[in-house]
Design an enzyme around this catalytic site. Structure first.
Site, short mmCIF file in Angstrom:
data_model
loop_
_atom_site.label_atom_id
_atom_site.label_comp_id
_atom_site.label_asym_id
_atom_site.label_seq_id
_atom_site.Cartn_x
_atom_site.Cartn_y
_atom_site.Cartn_z
N HIS A 238 0.83 -1.20 0.00
CA HIS A 238 0.00 0.00 0.00
C HIS A 238 0.87 1.26 0.00
O HIS A 238 0.86 2.03 0.97
CB HIS A 238 -0.94 0.00 1.22
CG HIS A 238 -1.84 -1.19 1.26
ND1 HIS A 238 -1.56 -2.31 1.98
CD2 HIS A 238 -3.01 -1.42 0.62
CE1 HIS A 238 -2.52 -3.20 1.78
NE2 HIS A 238 -3.41 -2.69 0.97
N LYS B 190 -6.11 1.16 -9.67
CA LYS B 190 -5.45 2.26 -10.38
C LYS B 190 -5.91 2.31 -11.82
O LYS B 190 -5.67 3.28 -12.52
CB LYS B 190 -3.94 2.01 -10.39
CG LYS B 190 -3.35 2.04 -9.03
CD LYS B 190 -2.30 3.06 -9.00
CE LYS B 190 -1.96 3.40 -7.57
NZ LYS B 190 -0.57 3.65 -7.42
#
Ligand code: ME8
Length: 641
Positions: A164, A318
């Protein structure tokens, strides 16, 4: 009298004795968001495993569920200005709808906010505490909210969690309960040495054994309620809630009777297969077995670990546009294609990349050409020449006999399933589909008909209908709705399993009118688009550029070069020397302390005797040069992506 009674009890017990169910679980998804492609991959793999083992006629329990506590969920609700329960219910519904759409045949669904789960988790906690394996201490260290995990410095990359990198690592210092993990390390090493729990693929086992051999500290097992209120209360201490993983891992037992029915529990536990993704292996291969050992419970048999999926080369979350949303893909291409693609194209052991283009190819070339055409060809003969009735079976030729011998290969695919190689199992089934196509081409029914060889013609088509029946059985775990459709088309409504793979000479009846199973998709392929877009670079090419935010610490003029500055730039992990042609446009004092963007993996080169280690990015309109600076105060070292 007493003897008769005892015998009576034993007989009763024997009559009520049921064989243990085969128990398959998936990870339980965090409900802080909607289902994504990674969830789709895991649940489809699990469904395929469950459907496969059911076909041996054994009783099976397939459980999935939702992970509903912890900081990640609480923070998301707060960011959205929602009540946490509303957020959970909304996402719970989204997951359920998603699973229904995907044709997922789970038997049980566990929610960690359910009373059953909470009671079970509390019972487990008390058992561990009674064993003396839980104690109070102070946790002083790092925590990644994305992983919901405590981290050590050496797990970080550039001060960020590698899983992350866009989330901050937080520092915690608080009084916690700890679980005596360290007490179980030696036993776990032995367990893995003897393969008492099998970790598949094997290379992941070596990773775990190495971690165990390096030694592990006890783990913090609770959070202070005033700092993290969204969790299950620790028994007998209202100031603490359980650490979310201590709560979540217990789902595998809490929902199958651990606290409420020892009979059910004994019939289901231990799990035969825990299916999980590669990011949560440590929790399942170290923490969970240690907890079970402490509680005196049996260990699971196998951990199946799948890789991570990217979408068009991008990390999930993303990716931009439609492809990141599985629901949109499902609408466009349908469930069978989506399932088939993920099961065939993504190797279970490795990371994989989802590509819409590949999915279209699979649809047209594999499903359409190999299977759809085969079904259509066979049905066309029968519709034309046999008035939709089952053709009669006369004697089998040698070619027929040879083909029919190939019907039984379930042992081969079982080896693949037992070792979690679903894609290889499907490849093996596909070999048979191709063999059936070859059988038509070898047998040439059109010629048999032309030569008026009616008995052989009819027999060949009977054998082919049997071939389709066998294909439909083998496809049940992978694309159940297509398997069902094929059975409907050949007019057979029996629910066959792996006991029905022999050639059956006694089928009679009516088949249905032919249908195109996979109509051709009229979609522009990327390769066609590419012709028009030769000027573009691919995302993979862009990804090779390592562009970072740096801060100019020091500036000097380069001797005998009016236009050049020598800059010392801090990029977080190190300092770089950059030679840049800025002297005409910027004064030294304007640049000092400025945040800039820097290409850091450009091959270093000497400029006026100074080794320049990167390139500063600037816009140039022919008159002015302007360096690119971030418009928010992002950290030094941040990556441009
Ligand atoms: O980890 N590709 O939940 P989760 C493939 N609540 N699989 C992926 C993936 C990707 N890009 N992203 C996630 C949790 N997964 C915990 C589990 S179990 C007691 C608690 C997989 O919603 C991931 O590895 O983040 C995990 O197996 C599952 O999806 C749920 O992930």
């Amino acid at each position: 009298m007493i003897t008769i009674n005892i015998i009576g009890i034993i007989v009763k017990e024997l009559i009520s004795f049921k064989k243990k169910s085969f128990y398959i679980t998936t990870a339980i998804a965090y409900l802080n968001g909607k289902p994504h492609m990674g969830h789709a991959l895991e649940i489809i793999q699990a469904d395929c495993l469950a459907r496969f083992y059911r076909l041996f006629g054994e009783s099976l329990v397939f459980q999935t569920g939702a992970d509903e506590h912890g900081l990640k969920i609480l923070n998301t609700a707060q960011e959205k200005g929602m009540d946490v329960k509303d957020l959970l219910n909304e996402n719970y519904q989204a997951f359920l709808d998603f699973y229904r759409t995907l044709n997922i045949s789970f038997d049980k669904y566990v929610r960690t906010t359910s009373e059953i789960h909470k009671k079970g988790a509390s019972k487990l906690w008390k058992t561990l505490a009674d064993k003396g394996d839980i104690y109070k201490g102070t946790y002083n260290g790092l925590y990644c909210i994305g992983c919901e995990a405590y981290k050590s410095f050496n797990e970080l990359v550039e001060n960020k969690c590698p899983n992350h990198p866009n989330r901050e690592i937080i520092t915690l210092r608080e009084e916690n309960y700890f679980f005596k993990l360290s007490k179980y390390i030696e036993r776990l090493i032995k367990i893995y040495e003897k393969d008492e729990i099998q970790i598949i693929p094997k290379r992941r086992k070596s990773e775990i054994v190495n971690i165990l051999k390096d030694g592990l500290d006890d783990i913090s097992f609770s959070r202070q309620k005033e700092k993290m209120p969204w969790g299950i209360p620790v028994p007998n201490d209202k100031d603490h809630v359980m650490y979310v993983w201590a709560d979540a891992l217990s789902n595998y037992i809490t929902n199958v009777g651990y606290e409420f029915s020892s009979k059910e529990f004994n019939l289901i536990w231990p799990a035969n297969i825990h299916l999980i993704g590669k990011d949560i292996v440590k929790f399942h291969a170290i923490y969970w077995p240690a907890i079970l050992l402490s509680a005196g419970l049996q260990l699971p048999n196998k951990l199946f670990i799948h890789g991570f999926l990217t979408v068009e080369g991008l990390k999930i979350g993303k990716s931009i546009g439609n492809v990141s949303d599985p629901l949109i893909l499902l609408e466009k291409y349908g469930v069978p294609t989506f399932r088939f693609y993920l099961l065939k194209n993504i190797s279970t052991y490795d990371d994989g990349s989802f590509s819409e283009n590949d999915l279209i190819q699979i649809y047209n070339n594999v499903l359409g050409n190999d299977l759809g055409n085969l079904v259509l060809r066979v049905l066309t003969f029968i519709e034309k020449d046999f008035e939709l009735k089952y053709p009669s079976l006369y004697s089998l030729s040698d070619v027929d006999k040879k083909y029919v011998k190939e019907f039984y290969f379930v042992d081969e695919i079982k080896i693949f399933f037992d070792s979690f190689q679903i894609n290889k199992a499907l490849d093996r089934v596909w070999e048979f589909v191709k063999l059936t196509n070859k059988f038509i081409n070898d047998r040439k029914p059109w010629e048999l008909k032309k030569n008026n060889n009616i008995e052989e013609y009819s027999t060949t088509l009977y054998v082919l209908l049997e071939g389709l029946r066998i294909i439909a059985i083998y496809l049940k775990p992978f694309i159940p709705s297509i398997s069902k459709k094929m059975m409907e088309l050949i007019g057979n409504d029996k629910d066959y399993n792996f006991n029905d793979l022999d050639f059956n000479p006694n089928i009679i009846g009516q088949i249905n009118k032919k249908e195109v199973l996979f109509p051709k998709l009229e979609i522009i392929m990327e390769s066609e688009q590419e012709k028009e877009t030769e000027d573009y670079i691919t995302y993979d090419e862009f990804k090779r550029l390592d562009i970072r935010i740096g801060s100019i610490e020091d500036i000097e003029k380069v001797e005998n070069a009016d236009k050049l500055y020598k800059l010392t730039v801090d990029i977080g992990t190190e300092k770089r020397i950059i030679v840049a042609g800025l002297a005409e446009y910027y004064e030294i004092k304007e640049l000092k302390g400025k945040k800039i963007t820097l290409l850091i993996n450009l091959k270093p080169r000497k400029i006026r005797g100074i080794l320049s280690q990167g390139m500063l990015l600037a816009a140039d309109d022919g008159k002015l040069v302007s360096i690119l600076t971030p418009d928010k105060d992002v950290n030094i070292g941040s990556k441009i992506q």
